[in-house]
Write a protein that holds these residues in place. Structure first.
Motif, PDB file in Angstrom:
ATOM      1  N   GLU A 215       0.834  -1.203   0.000  1.00 45.22           N
ATOM      2  CA  GLU A 215       0.000   0.000   0.000  1.00 45.22           C
ATOM      3  C   GLU A 215       0.877   1.264   0.000  1.00 45.22           C
ATOM      4  O   GLU A 215       0.560   2.246  -0.670  1.00 45.22           O
ATOM      5  CB  GLU A 215      -0.924  -0.009   1.226  1.00 45.22           C
ATOM      6  N   MET A 216       1.956   1.224   0.735  1.00 43.07           N
ATOM      7  CA  MET A 216       2.880   2.361   0.743  1.00 43.07           C
ATOM      8  C   MET A 216       3.468   2.604  -0.645  1.00 43.07           C
ATOM      9  O   MET A 216       3.630   3.746  -1.077  1.00 43.07           O
ATOM     10  CB  MET A 216       4.009   2.121   1.752  1.00 43.07           C
ATOM     11  N   ILE A 217       3.795   1.515  -1.341  1.00 42.78           N
ATOM     12  CA  ILE A 217       4.340   1.639  -2.697  1.00 42.78           C
ATOM     13  C   ILE A 217       3.282   2.211  -3.630  1.00 42.78           C
ATOM     14  O   ILE A 217       3.560   3.082  -4.463  1.00 42.78           O
ATOM     15  CB  ILE A 217       4.851   0.278  -3.194  1.00 42.78           C
ATOM     16  N   ARG A 218       2.023   1.732  -3.476  1.00 39.54           N
ATOM     17  CA  ARG A 218       0.940   2.234  -4.327  1.00 39.54           C
ATOM     18  C   ARG A 218       0.697   3.727  -4.120  1.00 39.54           C
ATOM     19  O   ARG A 218       0.409   4.462  -5.066  1.00 39.54           O
ATOM     20  CB  ARG A 218      -0.351   1.449  -4.039  1.00 39.54           C
ATOM     21  N   LEU A 219       0.849   4.182  -2.876  1.00 40.29           N
ATOM     22  CA  LEU A 219       0.621   5.589  -2.543  1.00 40.29           C
ATOM     23  C   LEU A 219       1.866   6.462  -2.756  1.00 40.29           C
ATOM     24  O   LEU A 219       1.868   7.635  -2.394  1.00 40.29           O
ATOM     25  CB  LEU A 219       0.166   5.712  -1.082  1.00 40.29           C
TER      26      LEU A 219
END
Length: 245
Positions: A215-219
């Motif tokens: 999720e951090m990578i997506r954001l």
């Protein structure tokens, strides 16, 4: 001797007056006809006094110096005498003339930049780097996760509590996992993928941390990049994860 007409000019100091007399007589600073120049200098002082003009002490000191040099020049000079009595005065006159020339040049050009205006450079805000196109292979991340899980199972024997309530599940806090990841990445630059999961002692914590990492990578909070056979993670910026896992 022909009388000089000074028109009672006002000079800034005795050196300026002497330069004026030397130029008027067309003689060199380093070959001062001391008797003639002294007579003309004294004549100027007399004219100043006749016009009730105040004669400053500087002019009077120079008058005494000229008379002293004149007396030295009248005395017979010995061959071994080292220096011309006029040399010190000549050096001061040369330095003063250079200073006057410099001051004249600066005055002549003081208005050169009067009509030039300069604009201060604009402060252009630097655009934040765009990591939206960062490329990474999810399958490689999953493969790396599997490797982490295998090594964790080898190193960490099951705790005694795992035998209590065989059908139960470990409760994992997503905020705990988020803090763990941030702690591993904050200010560390490029961190190996496996190092991010170091310290997590159970499979559920590792899995939840992995999902939070995705999720951090997506954001665009974290960047993942492949170097050789190793995956490296870098925290790009700070941010909150709203999704619960």
């Amino acid at each position: 001797m022909e009388a000089l007409s000074f028109k009672v000019e006002v000079f800034e100091g005795p050196l300026e007056l002497l330069l004026h007399l030397l130029k008027k007589n067309k003689v060199s600073i380093y070959d001062i006809p001391i008797e003639k120049i002294t007579a003309q200098y004294m004549e100027y002082l007399e004219q100043m006094q006749s016009f009730d003009m105040e004669v400053s002490s500087e002019f009077l000191i120079m008058a005494s110096e000229l008379l002293y040099i004149k007396s030295k020049m009248l005395l017979p000079r010995h061959e071994e005498e080292e220096e011309d009595p006029r040399k010190n005065l000549a050096d001061r006159l040369a330095a003063y003339e250079r200073m006057k020339q410099t001051a004249g040049f600066l005055k002549e050009h003081e208005g050169d930049g009067r009509f030039y205006f300069f604009k201060e450079p604009d402060k252009i805000p630097q655009a934040a780097p765009d990591y939206s196109d960062q490329a990474f292979d999810v399958e490689q991340l999953i493969a790396a996760l599997s490797d982490v899980l295998i090594k964790t199972q080898r190193k960490a024997p099951p705790p005694k509590t795992s035998f209590v309530g065989i059908g139960g599940h470990e409760q994992v806090s997503s905020s705990y996992c988020t803090s763990h990841i941030k702690g591993k990445l904050l200010g560390k630059g490029k961190v190996p993928f496996k190092q991010v999961f170091a310290g997590l002692d159970s499979k559920p914590k590792i899995v939840v941390s992995f999902l939070i990492l995705l999720e951090m990578i997506r954001l665009n909070l974290v960047m993942a990049e492949m170097k050789g056979k190793e995956i490296y993670l870098t925290q790009i910026k700070d941010g909150e994860i709203t999704n619960e896992f």
